[in-house]
Design a protein around this motif. Structure first.
Motif, PDB file in Angstrom:
ATOM      1  N   VAL A 133       0.839  -1.197   0.000  1.00 10.40           N
ATOM      2  CA  VAL A 133       0.000   0.000   0.000  1.00 10.40           C
ATOM      3  C   VAL A 133       0.880   1.256   0.000  1.00 10.40           C
ATOM      4  CG1 VAL A 133      -1.698   1.321   1.317  1.00 10.40           C
ATOM      5  CG2 VAL A 133      -1.913  -1.166   1.125  1.00 10.40           C
ATOM      6  N   ALA A 134       1.952   1.196   0.806  1.00  6.45           N
ATOM      7  CA  ALA A 134       2.884   2.323   0.851  1.00  6.45           C
ATOM      8  C   ALA A 134       3.529   2.540  -0.514  1.00  6.45           C
ATOM      9  CB  ALA A 134       3.959   2.072   1.911  1.00  6.45           C
ATOM     10  N   PHE A 135       3.913   1.424  -1.156  1.00  3.47           N
ATOM     11  CA  PHE A 135       4.551   1.559  -2.474  1.00  3.47           C
ATOM     12  C   PHE A 135       3.595   2.180  -3.488  1.00  3.47           C
ATOM     13  CE2 PHE A 135       4.973  -0.416  -6.711  1.00  3.47           C
ATOM     14  CZ  PHE A 135       6.109   0.266  -7.116  1.00  3.47           C
ATOM     15  N   TRP A 136       2.365   1.673  -3.531  1.00  3.57           N
ATOM     16  CA  TRP A 136       1.428   2.204  -4.518  1.00  3.57           C
ATOM     17  C   TRP A 136       1.015   3.628  -4.185  1.00  3.57           C
ATOM     18  CZ3 TRP A 136       1.228   0.477  -9.094  1.00  3.57           C
ATOM     19  CH2 TRP A 136       1.506  -0.875  -9.368  1.00  3.57           C
ATOM     20  N   ALA A 137       1.002   3.968  -2.888  1.00  2.00           N
ATOM     21  CA  ALA A 137       0.714   5.360  -2.519  1.00  2.00           C
ATOM     22  C   ALA A 137       1.805   6.290  -3.066  1.00  2.00           C
ATOM     23  CB  ALA A 137       0.614   5.498  -1.001  1.00  2.00           C
ATOM     24  N   ILE A 138       3.066   5.825  -2.958  1.00  2.00           N
ATOM     25  CA  ILE A 138       4.177   6.609  -3.533  1.00  2.00           C
ATOM     26  C   ILE A 138       4.048   6.662  -5.044  1.00  2.00           C
ATOM     27  CG2 ILE A 138       6.681   6.671  -3.859  1.00  2.00           C
ATOM     28  CD1 ILE A 138       6.946   5.336  -1.112  1.00  2.00           C
ATOM     29  N   PHE A 139       3.726   5.508  -5.628  1.00  2.00           N
ATOM     30  CA  PHE A 139       3.645   5.434  -7.092  1.00  2.00           C
ATOM     31  C   PHE A 139       2.526   6.337  -7.634  1.00  2.00           C
ATOM     32  CE2 PHE A 139       2.653   3.345 -11.165  1.00  2.00           C
ATOM     33  CZ  PHE A 139       3.931   3.319 -11.712  1.00  2.00           C
ATOM     34  N   MET A 140       1.426   6.429  -6.899  1.00  2.00           N
ATOM     35  CA  MET A 140       0.291   7.233  -7.365  1.00  2.00           C
ATOM     36  C   MET A 140       0.630   8.717  -7.431  1.00  2.00           C
ATOM     37  SD  MET A 140      -2.490   5.424  -8.039  1.00  2.00           S
ATOM     38  CE  MET A 140      -3.934   6.416  -7.663  1.00  2.00           C
ATOM     39  N   THR A 141       1.646   9.139  -6.651  1.00  2.00           N
ATOM     40  CA  THR A 141       2.007  10.561  -6.692  1.00  2.00           C
ATOM     41  C   THR A 141       2.602  10.960  -8.032  1.00  2.00           C
ATOM     42  OG1 THR A 141       4.204  10.133  -5.765  1.00  2.00           O
ATOM     43  CG2 THR A 141       2.428  10.621  -4.223  1.00  2.00           C
ATOM     44  N   LEU A 142       2.934   9.974  -8.880  1.00  2.00           N
ATOM     45  CA  LEU A 142       3.383  10.303 -10.241  1.00  2.00           C
ATOM     46  C   LEU A 142       2.292  11.057 -10.994  1.00  2.00           C
ATOM     47  CD1 LEU A 142       5.192   7.045 -11.401  1.00  2.00           C
ATOM     48  CD2 LEU A 142       6.218   9.282 -11.078  1.00  2.00           C
ATOM     49  N   MET A 143       1.059  10.832 -10.584  1.00  2.00           N
ATOM     50  CA  MET A 143      -0.061  11.504 -11.261  1.00  2.00           C
ATOM     51  C   MET A 143      -0.319  12.891 -10.699  1.00  2.00           C
ATOM     52  SD  MET A 143      -2.621   8.264 -11.385  1.00  2.00           S
ATOM     53  CE  MET A 143      -2.024   6.638 -11.876  1.00  2.00           C
ATOM     54  N   LEU A 144       0.478  13.292  -9.712  1.00  2.00           N
ATOM     55  CA  LEU A 144       0.288  14.606  -9.092  1.00  2.00           C
ATOM     56  C   LEU A 144       1.555  15.437  -9.259  1.00  2.00           C
ATOM     57  CD1 LEU A 144      -1.453  13.471  -5.792  1.00  2.00           C
ATOM     58  CD2 LEU A 144      -2.545  14.494  -7.793  1.00  2.00           C
ATOM     59  N   PRO A 145       1.803  15.973 -10.426  1.00  2.00           N
ATOM     60  CA  PRO A 145       3.003  16.805 -10.612  1.00  2.00           C
ATOM     61  C   PRO A 145       2.890  18.110  -9.841  1.00  2.00           C
ATOM     62  CG  PRO A 145       1.594  16.905 -12.548  1.00  2.00           C
ATOM     63  CD  PRO A 145       0.999  15.871 -11.641  1.00  2.00           C
ATOM     64  N   VAL A 146       3.976  18.851  -9.801  1.00  2.00           N
ATOM     65  CA  VAL A 146       4.012  20.096  -9.032  1.00  2.00           C
ATOM     66  C   VAL A 146       2.900  21.044  -9.454  1.00  2.00           C
ATOM     67  CG1 VAL A 146       5.404  22.137  -8.544  1.00  2.00           C
ATOM     68  CG2 VAL A 146       6.482  19.896  -8.655  1.00  2.00           C
ATOM     69  N   GLU A 147       2.610  21.095 -10.742  1.00  2.00           N
ATOM     70  CA  GLU A 147       1.604  22.048 -11.227  1.00  2.00           C
ATOM     71  C   GLU A 147       0.224  21.771 -10.639  1.00  2.00           C
ATOM     72  OE1 GLU A 147       3.701  20.391 -13.016  1.00  2.00           O
ATOM     73  OE2 GLU A 147       5.015  21.896 -13.914  1.00  2.00           O
ATOM     74  N   VAL A 148      -0.070  20.496 -10.352  1.00  2.00           N
ATOM     75  CA  VAL A 148      -1.388  20.136  -9.826  1.00  2.00           C
ATOM     76  C   VAL A 148      -1.508  20.490  -8.345  1.00  2.00           C
ATOM     77  CG1 VAL A 148      -2.938  18.196  -9.366  1.00  2.00           C
ATOM     78  CG2 VAL A 148      -1.695  18.317 -11.536  1.00  2.00           C
ATOM     79  N   ARG A 149      -0.451  20.249  -7.582  1.00  2.00           N
ATOM     80  CA  ARG A 149      -0.504  20.481  -6.135  1.00  2.00           C
ATOM     81  C   ARG A 149       0.190  21.777  -5.741  1.00  2.00           C
ATOM     82  NH1 ARG A 149       4.726  18.515  -4.857  1.00  2.00           N
ATOM     83  NH2 ARG A 149       5.485  17.046  -6.402  1.00  2.00           N
ATOM     84  N   ILE A 150       0.291  22.711  -6.659  1.00  2.00           N
ATOM     85  CA  ILE A 150       1.126  23.886  -6.399  1.00  2.00           C
ATOM     86  C   ILE A 150       0.481  24.824  -5.376  1.00  2.00           C
ATOM     87  CG2 ILE A 150       0.240  25.426  -8.216  1.00  2.00           C
ATOM     88  CD1 ILE A 150       3.300  25.857  -8.870  1.00  2.00           C
ATOM     89  N   SER A 151      -0.855  24.944  -5.402  1.00  2.00           N
ATOM     90  CA  SER A 151      -1.518  25.873  -4.473  1.00  2.00           C
ATOM     91  C   SER A 151      -1.391  25.409  -3.026  1.00  2.00           C
ATOM     92  CB  SER A 151      -2.986  26.041  -4.863  1.00  2.00           C
ATOM     93  OG  SER A 151      -3.076  26.690  -6.103  1.00  2.00           O
ATOM     94  N   PRO A 152      -1.764  24.141  -2.699  1.00  2.00           N
ATOM     95  CA  PRO A 152      -1.589  23.719  -1.299  1.00  2.00           C
ATOM     96  C   PRO A 152      -0.122  23.686  -0.872  1.00  2.00           C
ATOM     97  CG  PRO A 152      -2.286  21.872  -2.686  1.00  2.00           C
ATOM     98  CD  PRO A 152      -2.445  23.103  -3.496  1.00  2.00           C
ATOM     99  N   THR A 153       0.771  23.331  -1.804  1.00  2.00           N
ATOM    100  CA  THR A 153       2.191  23.307  -1.448  1.00  2.00           C
ATOM    101  C   THR A 153       2.693  24.715  -1.126  1.00  2.00           C
ATOM    102  OG1 THR A 153       2.503  21.456  -2.961  1.00  2.00           O
ATOM    103  CG2 THR A 153       4.468  22.571  -2.215  1.00  2.00           C
TER     104      THR A 153
END
Length: 283
Positions: free
Chosen positions: A114-134
């Motif tokens: 689960v930890a591995f796939w959670a890390i792997f799923m972040t490939l779908m969240l590039p900086v541009e997508v999470r830029i506001s909360p970051t």
């Protein structure tokens, strides 16, 4: 099978020479422009021969002696910021990815996959997508205009973790058994066995991540407002004033040439390791 015909050899060389000319011509024009005065550049057509102001222009750019309408921050400081950011991002990504891949492959704990796939799923969240909360988190922590703000949000890499995990899965189990027989603990096995075997992969990844960190534009554009924390990519943008304002294009071109040198040096110095890390392993 490749046929050795003189005609094909000549054709191949002509195509290669044309490709080199097409790729290198913009770089040559940039260099030529960096050796001329600002007035010489705007006089059409611009001369394609190097001018006599090379030392003067590069010294002015490095020391920040521009009198243009845009930013006049010293390029030397910008390149230092870019160098530190690129090194921290590259080394940090490799270190974190190595440890996370080591934990996923060699430790048996609940929800490991689960930890591995959670890390792997972040490939779908590039900086541009999470830029506001970051940006909100970085601003709340007071990390704007700091090296930590420039690097920490970019320091984790799911891609690198995945690559190291795949590499560790190919390491023979006999090595792990031999280490256990010799009384080696997990961290000694990691340090004495896995790290030496991963050298070429780390070298290839370092080249890729260094260039990635050096060329960062969007994130530094958000978190830096102080000229002393501008990376060189942002500095070039800030040196160009909009509208009818005059720009010192000779210094802008000199800065662009200087900005290309560190990534080019990293690629040239690590070319052998880079190619070996992509196509070969040392097992």
């Amino acid at each position: 099978m490749v046929e050795r015909r003189p005609t094909l050899g000549i054709l191949a060389h002509v195509v290669l020479i044309l490709g080199v000319i097409i790729v290198a011509f913009p770089l040559y024009v940039t260099f030529v422009a960096s050796t001329q005065t600002a007035q010489d550049i705007v006089n059409a057509p611009m001369s394609l021969w190097p001018g006599s102001h090379l030392v003067e222009n590069y010294t002015a750019a490095i020391q920040g002696r521009s009198s243009g309408a845009g930013s006049t921050a010293p390029v030397g400081r910008m390149m230092f910021v870019s160098l530190v950011s690129a090194l921290v991002i590259a080394i940090g990504k490799i270190a974190i990815s190595l440890l996370s891949a080591f934990a996923i492959v060699y430790f048996r704990f609940r929800f490991r996959m689960v930890a591995f796939w959670a890390i792997f799923m972040t490939l779908m969240l590039p900086v541009e997508v999470r830029i506001s909360p970051t940006y909100k988190v970085v601003a709340d922590l007071g990390m704007l205009n700091t090296f930590a703000g420039l690097t920490v949000p970019l320091i984790a890499s799911a891609t690198a973790t995945f690559l190291f995990r795949q590499f560790f899965l190919t390491v023979p189990d006999e090595l792990l058994e031999a280490a256990r027989i010799d009384g080696a603990g997990p961290m000694r096995f990691f340090k004495d066995m896995l790290l030496p075997l991963s050298r070429t992969s780390m070298a290839a990844l370092f080249v890729i991540q260094f260039i990635y960190g050096w060329n960062q534009y969007l994130w530094p554009l958000l978190v830096t407002t102080d000229e002393s924390m501008y990376p060189v990519v942002i500095g070039i943008k800030r040196m160009i004033a909009g509208g009818e304002a005059a720009n010192e294009w000779n210094l802008v071109m000199a800065t662009a040439v200087l900005a290309m040198i560190p990534p080019a040096l990293v690629v040239m110095l690590m070319q052998k390791w880079f190619v070996k890390g992509l196509v070969d392993t040392e097992k």
